[in-house]
Each structure stands twice: as structure tokens, then as C-alpha cells.
Design an enzyme around this catalytic site. Structure first.
Site, PDB file in Angstrom:
ATOM      1  N   MET A  35     -12.317 -18.408  51.073  1.00 58.28           N
ATOM      2  CA  MET A  35     -10.929 -18.806  51.257  1.00 58.28           C
ATOM      3  C   MET A  35     -10.514 -19.882  50.278  1.00 58.28           C
ATOM      4  O   MET A  35      -9.361 -20.309  50.269  1.00 58.28           O
ATOM      5  CB  MET A  35     -10.721 -19.333  52.688  1.00 58.28           C
ATOM      6  CG  MET A  35     -11.430 -20.640  52.990  1.00 58.28           C
ATOM      7  SD  MET A  35     -11.012 -21.272  54.617  1.00 58.28           S
ATOM      8  CE  MET A  35     -11.933 -22.801  54.606  1.00 58.28           C
ATOM      9  N   ALA A  36     -11.415 -20.357  49.443  1.00 54.32           N
ATOM     10  CA  ALA A  36     -11.094 -21.467  48.546  1.00 54.32           C
ATOM     11  C   ALA A  36     -11.935 -21.391  47.291  1.00 54.32           C
ATOM     12  O   ALA A  36     -12.974 -20.730  47.246  1.00 54.32           O
ATOM     13  CB  ALA A  36     -11.323 -22.800  49.259  1.00 54.32           C
ATOM     14  N   VAL A  89     -13.989 -23.916  44.648  1.00 54.30           N
ATOM     15  CA  VAL A  89     -14.588 -25.243  44.673  1.00 54.30           C
ATOM     16  C   VAL A  89     -14.890 -25.685  43.248  1.00 54.30           C
ATOM     17  O   VAL A  89     -15.501 -24.934  42.481  1.00 54.30           O
ATOM     18  CB  VAL A  89     -15.872 -25.266  45.528  1.00 54.30           C
ATOM     19  CG1 VAL A  89     -16.425 -26.680  45.617  1.00 54.30           C
ATOM     20  CG2 VAL A  89     -15.591 -24.732  46.918  1.00 54.30           C
ATOM     21  N   LYS A 134     -12.362 -28.816  46.918  1.00 57.92           N
ATOM     22  CA  LYS A 134     -12.127 -27.470  47.447  1.00 57.92           C
ATOM     23  C   LYS A 134     -10.622 -27.239  47.484  1.00 57.92           C
ATOM     24  O   LYS A 134      -9.888 -27.959  48.156  1.00 57.92           O
ATOM     25  CB  LYS A 134     -12.737 -27.319  48.843  1.00 57.92           C
ATOM     26  CG  LYS A 134     -12.505 -25.937  49.443  1.00 57.92           C
ATOM     27  CD  LYS A 134     -13.127 -25.810  50.831  1.00 57.92           C
ATOM     28  CE  LYS A 134     -14.628 -25.573  50.751  1.00 57.92           C
ATOM     29  NZ  LYS A 134     -15.180 -25.168  52.064  1.00 57.92           N
ATOM     30  N   ASP A 179     -21.333 -20.848  62.743  1.00 53.70           N
ATOM     31  CA  ASP A 179     -21.642 -20.066  61.552  1.00 53.70           C
ATOM     32  C   ASP A 179     -22.819 -20.680  60.805  1.00 53.70           C
ATOM     33  O   ASP A 179     -22.796 -20.779  59.575  1.00 53.70           O
ATOM     34  CB  ASP A 179     -20.408 -19.994  60.647  1.00 53.70           C
ATOM     35  CG  ASP A 179     -20.530 -18.899  59.580  1.00 53.70           C
ATOM     36  OD1 ASP A 179     -21.325 -17.960  59.804  1.00 53.70           O
ATOM     37  OD2 ASP A 179     -19.848 -18.990  58.551  1.00 53.70           O
TER      38      ASP A 179
END
Length: 485
Positions: A1-2, A4, A19, A113
């Protein structure tokens, strides 16, 4: 989702990770919420084994997070590169992970997770957990989007695979799978799809690690068995309980420990238990037999005295057994004295005598050596003596004019020098470069009480910075924002 990025904080002179939420996802509300959850969860936690978050914000509609930079790799890659990993190091890695998980659970945060890809290991084998993106959304369905579990399904607890709410025991199950992978180099279950793997987690028993490596003690395999029990009630009640069990799993006192099994014959159904009449004293029992059951008060006192002696002997033996146990001395060379003390305390050891000596290899305040040294055995509670660097004794000064100030200053400080900075105006030298130094090239200088002055350009050079640089450093100083605007 990002994405870095590796960045450098010029104010605090340190590398950081930035990030930045992906542009194609910045309008997705679910991704935005996950990004915000990660920031909120991480900022609540202050633990040496959790990646720290320094700053969060938004710039031109883009959310960003500034985090601690961990120079190293993730645990998944480390296992592939270094397998087989020595058992004492496996225990050390898991103890660090458990310490971080214990801190998160104490703050009411369930990671959900946990996997080797979310565990970072630096060059000194220090462990740090990251990625709390789905941590506090424990009320949501784990299998709402099956495709999103492809990277995590190998470590998924049976209750999460069924779609139930995750608990602390769900994290402990994932930790058991991680321990399994550290010991065997593989995950216990493979499959063609995420669903097929998830089915195995709540249907099939975890394969025996001792079948793959007979050198693994039964006590250590029992930790895997208990952590990965299908029923959450059979698992460890906390990360601390698992850490306590793991810490002694290599001790010779547990060499003959039997394989752990769970007895589920009693399904919890309500049962009526009949009391036999002969369990009660009969009314027709002879009077003399009834009187024989009465014990004199004196015999009670003797019994109490004997019991007290037994308890004292047991307590003394227990104390001797605990403090007589040994642990593997951790590798603390190159760490600061503060970091070394924290690592030793985590291994139930104490810092002993600290001596200082000059070193051209280790920076100032870094540990040069320890006694007993790394990998040797030491009794719990014993002291470890440290030799700490005072920096170099003498140093032949180089020509630093035209070099980058930040890197030169960091290098000289590591050698024990005090570095001071003076800012002057210049239209000829690039910002951040050194104009002059107070010790000429070739000068032999003692580090003790010596100050090296460095000069760099002043504010008039900031106007030449582009808007791109302004975005990268806007969280560090408002001065650059004003000058660039």
C-alpha cells in the site's frame, strides 16, 4: 500500500525510512484507514524491538510516515541465507520477538499479521517488528478478502481461517509457526491456493520438527506444539509465558521431557457423578473406629512442622535450580553501553565492571569486548564485564574542505572528537559542504578535549533548493519551507 524510501534527517543526523502512501491508493478509504491504523498503533508502542515512528503527516494530499531505519534484512531472507540457524540464536531471536509482542498485547494491540517478512533483523542481530497495518482492526473478518491473505496465510491461526475474531492466542499461533520455520527452514503447510493452506491450519496437525532434525530437543519442540495447538485454550496464555518456556528449552534439566500431548477426552459436557455410600462414614460404624480417626493436637503440630521443613527445602532447592541455570551470553560487541545493558538484562544477566580503552576500530562508547564473551555460558544473574571504547588516542587530520559536513562530523564524533559547526554565507560553495577546518591536513591531534570546527554555508543558499527537496525534508524544519516558498 506504500512506497518506502531511505532518507536522511539532517537535523538529528540520522538515516530514516519514509513510507509514502501510493498515489493510486491515496483515494481508497480502506487503504487510508489501514495506513492511519499502522501509525496510531506504532506510536503507542515504545519497545526496543518495535520499529519506532518519528513523525506522520500529509503533504499535497499524500500521507507519509517517518520511521526508524533498520539497516539489515527481514527474517524471511535471513532464514534463507543462514539456515540452519544455531539453536541458541533461534531462541534469542524468538525471545526478542516475544518481548515486542508482549508489549503490544499489554497495550491491547493484536498484530494479526505476524510473519518473518514483518520482522526485521539488523547487522547486530537485533530484532524489530514492523507493519501494524491491520493490528487494531481485530473486529473485522480475517477472510473478507481471501486474495489479501496470500502473504500471510502460511502463519494464519485456525480461528482466523474460520473467520473468527483474532485474539492474543492468534498471535501466539503465528509465533509458533515462525519458530517452526526458524527450526526447519520451511513453513509447515503449503498449497496451491490460500484457501487450501488455510484449511490445513485448522484440519491437519503441525509436522514434527524433530522428524526433520533430531538434534532439536524435545523441550523445544514442545514449545512449537503448545504455541500451535488447534484449540486456543491449549496455547500459551501470554507471550511472556511462551518466552519463559522457550528460555529454558535448551537446558539439560529438560533433556528427558516427554512429547507434549493434549487430552480432549473430556468434552466439557455436564456429567452426574455418583458418590458411593462407602465414601461416607457409616452410622453403624463402631464407636471405637470413629474415635480412632480423631488425631491428637500434638500430632497436628508435628505434621505442620514437618510440612514447613519440606516447604523450606523445596524453596531452597527451587532457588538453587533457578539461579544455577545457565544462559548463552549474547553478542554485544559494537553496541553502546546502554544497548548492551538492555540486551544483557533481557538474557537475565547484569553489567559488571566497565573499563575504557582507546580503539581505532570501534567508535566512542561502543563495546569492544565482554567477559565472558559471546556464545559462552553464564549463570543467570551473573555479571558480564565490558570493555568500552574511548575513541582513538591520536588522529592524523585529513583535508575535509569540500566534503559533506554531516558524514565528516559523524565520522569524527565516532573517533571521540567534539565537533562544532559555524555557519557562514557563501555564493561559491554548495550548501552542506565544508569551507574551512581549524586543524590543517596532516596535523596529529589528540581526541581528548579537542574540538574540531567545521564551517558550512548559511541560509542564503537555501533559496536555491527545489520544491522536491522541500517535500522530503518538510517534517524536519520550518526554515526550509519558508525559504522555498
Amino acid at each position: 500500500m506504500a512506497n518506502v524510501y531511505l532518507a536522511h534527517d539532517e537535523v538529528l543526523d540520522r538515516d530514516v525510512s519514509v513510507k509514502l502512501l501510493r498515489l493510486d491508493l491515496r483515494d481508497d478509504p480502506n487503504t487510508q484507514r489501514r495506513f492511519e491504523r499502522e501509525a496510531m498503533a506504532a506510536t503507542q508502542l515504545n519497545d526496543p524491538h518495535i520499529v519506532g515512528v518519528y513523525d506522520i503527516g500529509e503533504e499535497h494530499g499524500m500521507q507519509f510516515m517517518v520511521m526508524q531505519y533498520v539497516k539489515g534484512t527481514d527474517l524471511k531472507a535471513y532464514i534463507k541465507q543462514h539456515f540452519p540457524i544455531p539453536l541458541p540464536q533461534v531462541v534469542d531471536i524468538m525471545e526478542q520477538v516475544l518481548s515486542a509482542v508482549e508489549t503490544a498485547h499489554a497495550h491491547g494491540i493484536i498484530h494479526r499479521d505476524l510473519k518473518p517478512q514483518n520482522i526485521l533483523i539488523d547487522e547486530n542481530k537485533n530484532i524489530k517488528i514492523t507493519d501494524f497495518g491491520i493490528a487494531i482492526a481485530a473486529y473485522q473478518d480475517s477472510l473478507t478478502q481471501t486474495n489479501t491473505l496470500m502473504g500471510s496465510v502460511h502463519y494464519l491461526s485456525p480461528e482466523q481461517a474460520r473467520g473468527s475474531i483474532a485474539t492474543k492466542q492468534s498471535d501466539i499461533y503465528s509465533l509458533g509457526i515462525i519458530l517452526y520455520e526458524l527450526l526447519t527452514g520451511t513453513v509447515p503447510f503449503e498449497g496451491e491456493t490460500a484457501v487450501s493452506i488455510a484449511l490445513k491450519h485448522f484440519r491437519d496437525e503441525i509436522p514434527s520438527v524433530r522428524n526433520k532434525n533430531r538434534a532439536i530437543p524435545q523441550a523445544l519442540e514442545n514449545v512449537v506444539i503448545k504455541a500451535t495447538a488447534k484449540d486456543p485454550a491449549d496455547r500459551y496464555s501470554s507471550a511472556k509465558e511462551m518466552a519463559d518456556d522457550l528460555r529454558t528449552s535448551l537446558d539439560h534439566s529438560r533433556d528427558n521431557e516427554p512429547r507434549l500431548t493434549f487430552n480432549h477426552d473430556d468434552d466439557g459436557e455436564t456429567k452426574v457423578i455418583e458418590l458411593h455410600h462407602d465414601a461416607k462414614p457409616s452410622k453403624e460404624e463402631p464407636k471405637e473406629n470413629h474415635e480412632e480417626q480423631k488425631q491428637p493436637k500434638r500430632s497436628h503440630k508435628i505434621t505442620i512442622a514437618i510440612s514447613s521443613v519440606v516447604v523450606l527445602i523445596a524453596a531452597a532447592f527451587g532457588g538453587w535450580w533457578y539461579f544455577g541455570r545457565t544462559v548463552v551470553t549474547p553478542d554485544i560487541d559494537g553496541k553502546s553501553a546502554t544497548q548492551a545493558e538492555r540486551v544483557l538484562n533481557a538474557h537475565h544477566l547484569q553489567v559488571g565492571k566497565i573499563t575504557h580503552q582507546n580503539s581505532s576500530t570501534y567508535g566512542k562508547n561502543q563495546v569492544i569486548s565482554s567477559s565472558p564473551d559471546a556464545s559462552s555460558k553464564a549463570r543467570i544473574g551473573s555479571r558480564v564485564n565490558l570493555v568500552v571504547s574511548s575513541g582513538v588516542t591520536k588522529w592524523t587530520m585529513a583535508d575535509y574542505v569540500g566534503s559533506d559536513y554531516d558524514s565528516v562530523a559523524s565520522n569524527l564524533r565516532d573517533k571521540g572528537f567534539k565537533v562544532e559547526k559555524k555557519t557562514v554565507y557563501s555564493d561559491k560553495v554548495e550548501p552542506g559542504q565544508i569551507i574551512k577546518q581549524n586543524y590543517a591536513k596532516g596535523k596529529v591531534v589528540k581526541t581528548a578535549n579537542q574540538t574540531v570546527l567545521k564551517f558550512r554555508p548559511g541560509r542564503n543558499q537555501l533559496r536555491f533548493l527545489t520544491l522536491k527537496v522541500k517535500i522530503l525534508v518538510r517534517f524536519k524544519t520550518s526554515l526550509i519551507r519558508t525559504s522555498c516558498s
